[in-house]
Write an enzyme that holds these catalytic residues in place. Sequence first.
Site, PDB file in Angstrom:
ATOM      1  N   CYS A 308     -68.744-112.694  67.141  1.00 49.42           N
ATOM      2  CA  CYS A 308     -68.306-112.800  68.695  1.00 49.42           C
ATOM      3  C   CYS A 308     -66.636-112.775  68.698  1.00 49.42           C
ATOM      4  CB  CYS A 308     -68.885-114.220  69.003  1.00 49.42           C
ATOM      5  SG  CYS A 308     -68.239-115.679  68.525  1.00 49.42           S
ATOM      6  N   HIS A 356     -68.188-119.961  70.470  1.00 54.52           N
ATOM      7  CA  HIS A 356     -68.508-118.814  70.759  1.00 54.52           C
ATOM      8  C   HIS A 356     -67.509-118.083  72.025  1.00 54.52           C
ATOM      9  CE1 HIS A 356     -71.700-115.181  70.847  1.00 54.52           C
ATOM     10  NE2 HIS A 356     -71.432-115.492  72.339  1.00 54.52           N
ATOM     11  N   HIS A 368     -71.016-109.560  74.759  1.00 52.88           N
ATOM     12  CA  HIS A 368     -70.944-110.301  73.633  1.00 52.88           C
ATOM     13  C   HIS A 368     -71.867-110.075  72.586  1.00 52.88           C
ATOM     14  CE1 HIS A 368     -74.016-113.751  74.320  1.00 52.88           C
ATOM     15  NE2 HIS A 368     -74.201-112.565  74.673  1.00 52.88           N
TER      16      HIS A 368
END
Length: 393
Positions: A308, A356, A368
């Site tokens: 990420c 994240h 993402h």
Amino acid sequence: MASHRKPRSRSGLMRTSQAVGITTAALTSVALLSQTAGAAPAEPKPSLEEVQKKVDDLYRQAGVATQKYNAAKESADQQRGEVDGLLDQVAKRTDKLNDARRELGSLAAAQYRNGSTSETASLLLADDPQQMFDQRQLMSRLGDRQQRAVEDYESLQREANDKRGEAQKSLETLTESQSELRDSKKAVQAKLSEARELLSKLTAEEKARLAEIERRKEAAAKRKAEELARQQAEEERRREAEEAARQEQEDQESGTGDGSDSGSDSGTGSGSGDTSYAAKAEKVIAFAEAQIGKPYVWGAVGPDSYDCSGLTQDAWKTAGISLPRTTWDQVKVGTTVKTADAEPGDLVFFYDDISHVGIYIGGGKMIHAPKPGANVRTESIYYMPIHSVVRPA
């Protein structure tokens, strides 16, 4: 002499044998019942909701471990570069030290040939050259050239020793970073293995039901994203109406009429009105869109796969902004804004542990790199609990 005992009858023996058999069976039954009663009851099978929550938690924990791995790797890479630089400096100073030693050797040889006392030779052969340097009478006996050679030798020797000490400390730090790197890697692998094991125990029917639970979760997140998109669109229309009314009033007051040459710029539709940010965000989103479909791989920074924070770092690099490697550092770069005020290009961070991150593209959606086994994709920002939204530039 004959025995007076009465012989036991066959029927009596049979009755005795039967009684013993019944008693043994009864005792066996009692023992079995006791064992059954004492045994721990079997644990109930977890529900699919519990399995999903456990798997999600494991993936999140793997995400935390991944960020630790990223931080340790970045530290190890930096430390390795520093060690290489220090070792290079040590090598250069050692070469200079050897040159100075050869210069002293030449002077010592010349003294020997001239039959003079070879103080320089004594210096080279001494167990503790520093002690000899401290002897002022030696320095007073040496000529100018000899004195400069000795001073150079002393200085170079001190510098070389200092650099060796720095290199040793840096090597120790590198070893610690590498150890932390290995520990983080093991932690990631352990969490992912546990998640895979949980999923592998599900039947085909359970996997289908779990997929349905996931679809419902995605649908709920999508509805929230659509609501945010509606609210943002209304807010944008309100701002545009206010701007139009303000412009009309200015035109009337200045007598310019239709306002065709007012010289004002209403912006690009961005809530902040910052055209430079909108231009950067356009590059960021274009890059992120080009990565859709590439696999998530923890610790990866492209170009074939990403985690990420690797994706967000690479995307913003195209706009000339250097983001740190981890989510924990990226969240500190830029300005924090409300979720309702999020603009394309902003970074959206998730979970209390900030493990994240995704790139906001508008309409309540982001691009993402989700988790192992999934590819870079577009998804609602409400799929996970939002921690904060940050505008990097």
